[in-house]
Structures are given as C-alpha cells and as structure tokens.
Design a protein around this motif. Structure first.
Motif, PDB file in Angstrom:
ATOM      1  N   SER A   1       0.818  -1.213   0.000  1.00  0.00           N
ATOM      2  CA  SER A   1       0.000   0.000   0.000  1.00  0.00           C
ATOM      3  C   SER A   1       0.852   1.264   0.000  1.00  0.00           C
ATOM      4  CB  SER A   1      -0.984  -0.001   1.166  1.00  0.00           C
ATOM      5  OG  SER A   1      -0.414  -0.522   2.316  1.00  0.00           O
ATOM      6  N   VAL A   2       2.187   1.124   0.209  1.00  0.00           N
ATOM      7  CA  VAL A   2       3.065   2.281   0.043  1.00  0.00           C
ATOM      8  C   VAL A   2       2.900   2.867  -1.358  1.00  0.00           C
ATOM      9  CG1 VAL A   2       5.483   2.946  -0.259  1.00  0.00           C
ATOM     10  CG2 VAL A   2       4.797   1.719   1.766  1.00  0.00           C
TER      11      VAL A   2
ATOM     12  N   ASP B   1       0.233   2.892  -3.143  1.00  0.00           N
ATOM     13  CA  ASP B   1      -1.008   3.677  -3.195  1.00  0.00           C
ATOM     14  C   ASP B   1      -0.800   5.061  -2.594  1.00  0.00           C
ATOM     15  OD1 ASP B   1      -2.330   1.603  -4.348  1.00  0.00           O
ATOM     16  OD2 ASP B   1      -3.089   0.797  -2.463  1.00  0.00           O
ATOM     17  N   ILE B   2      -0.019   5.090  -1.491  1.00  0.00           N
ATOM     18  CA  ILE B   2       0.257   6.376  -0.844  1.00  0.00           C
ATOM     19  C   ILE B   2       1.026   7.276  -1.804  1.00  0.00           C
ATOM     20  CG2 ILE B   2       1.656   7.467   0.978  1.00  0.00           C
ATOM     21  CD1 ILE B   2      -0.716   6.378   2.195  1.00  0.00           C
TER      22      ILE B   2
END
Lengths: 309, 351
Positions: free
Chosen positions: B311-312, B314-315
């Motif tokens: 999800s990094v 996505d950030i």
C-alpha cells in the motif's frame, strides 16, 4: 405497531445520523462558497482514526474527537490548495477522495498487519444503557436508546438552522458564499471565513466517519463509508441548502438505508444485492425528479482572488 | 505562453519526485532501506520479460479508465463513473462469452462490442440526466458505480454462478484473448495504447474534437458560436463510457476470465487520478497509467523482499495527485505568472 415498522423507524434514526454529520459538513463548506466532494475521503480517514483511538483508549468518545481532529488536518490540505492556491475545487476534492482512503488503508495495514482476523472495538453506550432503564417500549427506545452522537447530530441541525437564518454572524458567513467581493467591502474576512468553513467541515466529516466505527459497527473495513459522502452531497442539494431541508433529506436517505437492511432480513427469495441498491437508486431518482431548479450559494465552486477587483 | 508548456510537464515530474521522497521516508520509518526497496520495486516491474508483461497487463485496465476520464473532462463533464461503466462492460462481455455458446474470435469481437455498448449506455444514463435535467453528473455516476458493483454481485452469486463458489463460470479457452508477443499481457494492451493515440488524434486534429474541447473550456461561448453543446456533452458521456466498457470486456476476456468479488475495485478513481496527473492529455495518460502499474507490480516484489507493504505504492500515487493538482494551480496564480514574466523580461534585457 408491528415490530417491522418499529425497527424500521429506529434504524432510520441510526442510519440518518452519520449522513447528518456529513451533509452539515458540506452545507457549511458550500455556504462559504466551497464545493468539497472530498468529504467521502475525510470520512474514511475519520472512521479509521476514530476506530483506532477508540480501540486503544477503550473510550469511543475519544475516538470521535480524534476523528474530528484528523478530519480538520486533512481538510486543511484542501483548504490551502483551493483557497490560497485557487485550485479547482471539484478536482481537489477528488484528490482528497483518493488520498485520504489510501492513507487510511495504509495506516490500517501497518498498525494491524495483514492478518485476516478483524479487530473489534467497543461501541458507544446509549442513554438507556447509561441510565439502566429496562423498558422495551417503542418511545423509550426511540428517544433514549440512542448514542450521544445521535443527539449531537440533531442538536447541530437546530444550531445550524438558527445560525444561518437568525444571527448576524451567520448572515455574514452566507454573504461570503453568495458574493464574496461585496462581503469583503463590508469588512467581512472572506479568506478567514473560508478557512473556518474548512475547519468546521473537516471536523464534522471526520465525526460522521467516526460514527460508523464508534456507534454503528465494531470493526473497520476499507470502503465502509460506502458512498455516504456523496449521498450527503445529494442531501444538501435535495435539502435546498437549508438546515431543516438537509435534515429531511438525511432522514429520507437514512430511511432508504434502514429499509434495505430490514428487507434483507425479512426476504430471502430475492438476491440481497437488489435491496442494497435501494439507497443509491433513491438518490438518483430524487435528484432526477427535482429537475432543473438551481438554488445553491452563487459563488460556490468559484475561486476567490483578492487581487482581482 | 510557450513557457507554460514546459512547466506543465515539470509540475508532475517534480510532484512524482517529491512523492517518492516521502515514500522513501515512510519506507525508512518502517525499518527498511529505501534504496534496496526501490531497487526491488524496479526489478519487480521491469526486471525481466515476465515482469514487464505483468506490468503491461496491470496497466491495460488503468489505461482504459484513464482515457475514459480524459475524454469526458475534455468536454467539461466530470464522469466519476469509470468503475461502474468498466464493470457493466465486463458483465455484458461475460454474458456473451459464457451464456450464448458462441466461441472463438467471433465471441471476442461480439463480447467487446457488447462491453463497449453496455459501458456507453451506463454512462448515457448520467448523460441524459445531466443534459436534460441539469443534474450533478458526479453524484449520479458515483451512485451508478455502486449499483453496477451490486448488479455484478447478483450475476456472480446467482445468474452465472459457478457451482458453490461465488464467482461466474470462466470464459472458455477458445474465447480468451491471445497473448501479446508471448508475454503475460494480452492484445488488450496494444488496443488500449491505440485507443489512446486515436483519442489524441480526435481531440487535437479534428474539427469535431476542437469543438468538444471548446465546449469543455467555455460552454457558454461555444453555444454562442453555434456549437451543439448538448450533443457534445451527451457524446462525451457515451464515448467515455464505451471506452471504460471496452476496457472491462477486455479485462474479463484477457486477464480475469471470471467476475468475482473485488473485480475492478478502485479502477475508476485511479483513472481519474491518472487523467489529472497527465493534465488530461491522452498520450500522457497512457504513460502515467504505465508508470503507476509498474509501481504496483513492483511493490509486490518489494513486499516479499523487504516486508514493506504494497500500500506504500497507493500512498505515493495519492501524494502525486495531491501535489500535482496543487502545483498546477500554483503556477497559474497571478503572482507566479508575474514572476515568470519578470524573469523572461530580465533575460531579454540582458540579451
């Protein structure tokens, strides 16, 4: 009264409350001339932070406060970009809608790991539980078996209604949304009011999100806002930018949500997804039926540049 | 305004650099070495032909939803329903591929056409409400996304369910899209790129495309000039929906093969984000979609190697959009423009 209708009314109040927070958030924003479609995202991060703080401290009330706080923080990004940098409001609202849920999902993964087991937090207790009342009368349930958040939501509607129609400050606030240049010549601080609107909006949207994890569901899942931020936008339009109108709109959409939950429990022959469509279809039908009348604040969506006179 | 053009490319590039910097800080805060993590990220996305194929395959649906958003916004229509249109396209294609008994290339073509048609109709609902009832297309298209997701749910839990598992029957082998040069990506990838080039040509090299952009820039002036504003708005809904629907059909026939819970989640908003980062330029949109697909594919390798969650990525994507949109607004501010002009004048005076 049959138990189906009684349960339906009780569920309507519960489901309308988060919508009231979100719709009031949007109302304060639009009354200051800002259209913020990012409240769905702000609610998502408010929901997660509310859940985490409630879980850590064991006090859901603290979770709601934290949700409001993080809502303000995130909305300050929107405020700076749209008020100071004059970014397009719709586009920036969308940016917030992409940024805030991604941040929420990331924090959840990092903090709880990727284990499949859902963590559960305490829910806020209702007034009835706090007073230790045993009665199961319908009116006792309706007026007393509610969490403090429900009372706050309805009080906020009354306060907002009086503020915008009966107070000088409220009229000044509305002037910023209608015609900011005229408001500025009257000595009203336009930029300050717009920032204030973003603080109020962030706090309310964060609380609306936190409601879902402190009063409604014990768990957090990605996407738990489920379009309520956008239904709240529709509620503001449907409610014609007035506090009583917004309340009626939220009760209607809350009723649709309650109806689909109750119908799912009663009916087992139709696929449950048909019922889940009800709130979304109702929103489309209501907007379509309302037709072409336009009412909102005149400067909503327009950037305000001090230099241009 | 020649200067403005360079800055329009510079803003996203600086935004991406800044977002990666923050991404590295986050990775370091999680206790991993950012440089090693980035190395794995790169290897995962481009390291060998197999990974490159995966990147192309992941990019394909994103390209379609990005083009869907680009096309609509060029006409001033804020279509946020790319996801719903994508899903309806996939559902229609699924019916053709699974329920009609047609197989082979004929089924591929028919299913793709059905997908484009379904996506167009789904967007057309919002278009009609926008044009004839002056309704807010953003809210309508978002609501239609949820309806489409639930409708797909009915299809895979009831109508086309595969035995006890809540998913549809798989697309027959004869109807699966052929692969692209033996890679993991299918011919859907070149089709997506060709779509991007086609839209670019239409928007910038045809008079109809010019009128469409004029409507997007100033609908009142366009109306005064005799352009049929309603026609262009409705058309932009239909075409952008058809693009997304085609994307959904090809995703089903090429990659996913079944409708299942979680199909296409987030693709619509991803498309919006990428279109905005690309400043609504179709070719740039293809590049941006490829970039983010690479980021996602690479982040899986990064997660297995360094433990940094995917999800990094996505950030980082979310930060890019937050920075890009703010940055583009900043360079348009009168103060910034004045400084640019003053600098150009100073340079002129020296020469």
């Amino acid at each position: 009264m049959s138990s189906f209708i009684a349960n339906l009314i009780l569920a309507t109040v519960r489901m309308a409350s988060p919508l009231i927070f979100l719709a009031l958030a949007e109302l304060y924003e639009e009354r200051a001339g800002l259209v913020n479609i990012g409240i769905e995202g702000i609610a998502a991060i408010g929901s997660l932070v509310g859940f985490m703080i409630s879980l850590i401290s064991g006090r859901p009330g603290l979770g709601v406060l934290a949700g409001a706080g993080v809502g303000i923080l995130v909305n300050m990004i929107y405020a700076y970009a749209t008020i100071s940098l004059c970014a397009e409001q719709i586009v920036y609202g969308m940016a917030i809608n992409i940024f805030a849920p991604a941040l929420a999902a990331f924090i959840y993964r990092v903090y709880f790991g990727s284990g499949s087991e859902l963590v559960q937090a305490n829910l806020m207790i209702t007034l009835k539980q706090a007073l230790g009342i045993q009665s199961d009368n319908f009116f006792v349930n309706l007026f007393l078996d509610q969490t403090p958040m429900v009372y706050i939501a309805f009080l906020l509607v009354i306060f907002t209604g009086i503020f915008f129609t009966k107070t000088r400050a409220g009229l000044n606030y509305k002037a910023v949304g209608e015609y900011p240049k005229a408001a500025a010549t009257l000595g009203i601080n336009v930029i300050g009011t717009k920032y204030l609107a973003c603080v109020i909006c962030g706090a309310l949207a964060g609380m609306g999100g936190a409601y879902l994890t402190t009063c409604y569901s014990r768990t957090y899942v990605d996407g738990n806002i489920a379009g309520r931020g956008f239904i709240a936008l529709a509620a503001v339009i449907f409610g014609r930018w007035s506090a009583p109108g917004v309340l009626i709109a939220c009760l209607f959409f809350g009723f649709c949500d309650a109806l689909q939950i109750r119908l799912q429990l009663v009916n087992s022959s139709l696929p449950y997804q048909f019922f889940q469509m009800i709130p979304y279809l109702a929103t489309i039908i209501v907007l379509a039926a309302m037709g072409i009348r336009k009412a909102g604040p005149k400067s909503a969506g327009q950037p305000y540049r001090k230099e241009e006179r | 305004m020649k200067k403005g053009k360079g800055i329009q490319v510079l803003v996203p590039v600086i935004s991406i650099a800044a977002s990666f910097l923050i991404g590295c800080i986050i990775i370091a805060a999680l206790g991993a070495n950012p440089l090693t993590a980035l190395q794995y990220l790169y290897k995962g996305a481009f390291g060998n032909v197999r990974n490159l194929g995966t990147t192309f395959s992941r990019a394909t649906p994103l390209i379609f939803t990005t083009l869907c958003a680009c096309f609509a916004y060029r006409c001033g229509v804020f279509n946020l329903g790319g996801e719903g249109q994508f899903i309806m396209g996939a559902v229609a294609a699924c019916f053709v591929a699974v329920a009609t008994g047609i197989k082979g290339p004929a089924a591929m073509v028919l299913a793709s056409l059905a997908g484009a048609l379904a996506g167009g109709i789904w967007a057309g609902i919002a278009g009609l409400l926008k044009v004839y009832r002056a309704q807010n297309e953003m809210i309508i298209t978002i609501m239609l996304n949820y309806v489409a997701t639930l409708f797909m749910g009915i299809v895979y839990t009831n109508w086309l369910r595969d035995g006890s598992v809540p998913q549809t029957v798989a697309v027959p082998e004869e109807t699966m899209l052929p692969s692209f040069f033996g890679m993991r990506a299918t011919i859907a990838f070149p089709i997506a790129v060709i779509c991007g080039i086609g839209i670019f040509y239409y928007l910038f090299y045809t008079s109809s495309g010019f009128q469409l952009r004029a409507v997007g820039l100033n609908s009142v002036a366009s109306r005064v000039n005799g352009f049929n504003v309603n026609k262009y708005m409705l058309m932009s809904f239909l075409v952008s929906g058809a693009i997304a629907g085609l994307g959904g059909a090809l995703e089903l026939l090429g990659t996913q093969l079944r409708l299942i819970n979680g199909f296409a989640v987030g693709y619509g908003f991803d498309g919006v984000a990428m279109a905005l980062i690309a400043n609504l330029h179709p070719i740039a949109g293809v590049v941006v979609a490829l970039f983010f697909a690479a980021l996602r594919v690479g982040s899986t390798t990064m997660q297995t190697a360094t433990g940094v969650p995917t999800s990094v990525s996505d950030i980082i994507q979310a930060l890019v959009i937050v920075f890009t949109v703010a940055g583009m607004a900043m360079v348009k501010l009168p103060g910034f423009q004045n400084r640019l002009i003053a600098r150009a004048q100073r340079k002129g005076a020296k020469a």
